[in-house]
Write an enzyme that holds these catalytic residues in place. Structure first.
Site, PDB file in Angstrom:
ATOM      1  N   LEU A   1       0.857  -1.177   0.000  1.00  0.00           N
ATOM      2  CA  LEU A   1       0.000   0.000   0.000  1.00  0.00           C
ATOM      3  C   LEU A   1       0.895   1.229   0.000  1.00  0.00           C
ATOM      4  CD1 LEU A   1      -2.655  -0.920   2.752  1.00  0.00           C
ATOM      5  CD2 LEU A   1      -2.927  -1.101   0.273  1.00  0.00           C
ATOM      6  N   ASP A   2       0.430   2.303  -0.595  1.00  0.00           N
ATOM      7  CA  ASP A   2       1.175   3.549  -0.539  1.00  0.00           C
ATOM      8  C   ASP A   2       1.295   4.005   0.914  1.00  0.00           C
ATOM      9  OD1 ASP A   2       1.322   3.609  -3.298  1.00  0.00           O
ATOM     10  OD2 ASP A   2      -0.484   4.817  -3.518  1.00  0.00           O
ATOM     11  N   ARG A   3       2.311   4.808   1.173  1.00  0.00           N
ATOM     12  CA  ARG A   3       2.573   5.225   2.548  1.00  0.00           C
ATOM     13  C   ARG A   3       1.372   5.921   3.188  1.00  0.00           C
ATOM     14  NH1 ARG A   3       4.336  10.040   4.257  1.00  0.00           N
ATOM     15  NH2 ARG A   3       5.000  10.627   2.161  1.00  0.00           N
TER      16      ARG A   3
END
Length: 333
Positions: free
Chosen positions: A46-48
């Site tokens: 997942l993106d940060r």
């Protein structure tokens, strides 16, 4: 958590694994240090700034099995997000489909765009509710390209409300709607993004993945004196009825809703959960040590995008929806 898999309900702001200027404050490192969960296999990322479901394999065989299911598109993924504007219903079914191909502009800074030379991509969107000038959207990515949901929403002209990258005028006055990025070349776009990052000093250039922080609740202790983590308000379901648990930044819950201590989950001793300032090192000639990064504000530590449900052959996991997905939620000042 069971012997093969760990499911984390990742809060925003923390990368999944080391990247950019993040190392210890990543999901992988926190799980290893605070829960003694080492040698985990990353199944997806997942993106940060994205929150929600994150799967890790505890064994190579389980990790390969789930990776193959995702690669073969046997896993159904559902995300929720909050976008700018009144999202339309283009069809009688209420489902909006975007099949625009996506190309990576730069892996180094982590930015993509819709491009005819990109890879095939498909996402469906369905409006859940309308809240003022914002819409709550159900997103179903049928492929797994980098930043797919964010880029497709940008192309449709309804970017995620607080997306620091794809809801920005660095993509032109239309913010990339319809693929219009103001006539910029890829090199110009990259240079402008780097300039914006240096000026604002908090854009998310350290991209690659994003995931949760896992800390213990202050004052929560089990009967044997071990640190216990429990929240009865965040269920995680598993159709296999495995001993699934939801790890959050300060929460851990099993399906029977009983507090579970760290060592009873891992079979290991209680891990070190304390910061030791004596381990901090600096050097007068280190350029990195001389950089003073601006602390981000709370609003800059999250994005209105959440991985809600993952379902594969014989298994299923789901989190509660984040507060911002409620029609009654109001943004704090």
């Amino acid at each position: 958590m069971d012997k093969d898999i760990i499911v984390v309900n990742k809060p925003p702001s923390i990368p999944v694994h080391p990247c950019g200027r993040y190392r210890h404050n990543t999901v992988v490192f926190i799980l290893a240090k605070e829960f003694n969960l080492r040698n985990l296999r990353t199944i997806h990322r997942l993106d940060r700034l994205t929150s929600g479901l994150l799967l890790f394999g505890r064994t190579p065989n389980k990790a390969r099995q789930l990776e193959q299911q995702i690669r073969n598109r046997q896993v159904q993924k559902e995300y929720v997000c909050r976008v700018e504007g009144n999202f339309p219903d283009f069809s009688c079914s209420g489902v909006v489909e975007c099949k625009e191909p996506i190309a990576v502009v730069s892996y180094k800074i982590g930015v993509c765009k819709v491009s005819p030379t990109g890879k095939d991509c498909q996402t469906t969107f369905e409006k859940i509710s309308q809240v003022g000038n914002w819409s709550i959207i159900l997103c179903k990515p049928l492929t797994g390209r980098m930043h797919q949901i964010r880029v497709h929403l940008q192309f449709l002209g309804y970017p995620i409300a607080n997306d620091p990258l794809y809801n920005h005028t660095v993509f032109g006055c239309l913010k990339g709607r319809g693929g219009d990025i103001g006539g910029k070349s890829d090199e110009e776009l990259i240079n402008d993004l780097i300039h914006v990052h240096n000026a604002e000093n908090w854009l998310g250039i350290d991209t690659d993945s994003d995931l949760p922080v896992v800390n213990s609740v202050e004052g929560a202790n089990s009967s044997n004196g071990e640190s216990a983590i429990f929240n009865p308000n965040i269920p995680v379901s598993n159709s296999n009825d495995l001993d699934a648990a939801n790890l959050d930044s300060s929460k851990l819950q099993t399906t029977n809703k009983k507090p579970v201590a760290v060592s009873s989950q891992t079979g290991l001793e209680v891990p070190d959960q304390y910061f030791d300032p004596n381990k901090m090192t600096t050097h007068p000639h280190c350029n990195e040590c001389k950089i003073n990064y601006r602390d981000p504000t709370p609003k800059e530590l999250s994005m209105y995008l959440h991985a809600w449900k993952y379902k594969g052959p014989g298994w299923e996991y789901e989190t509660d929806l984040p507060d911002w997905a409620s029609p009654n939620w109001t943004e704090s000042t």
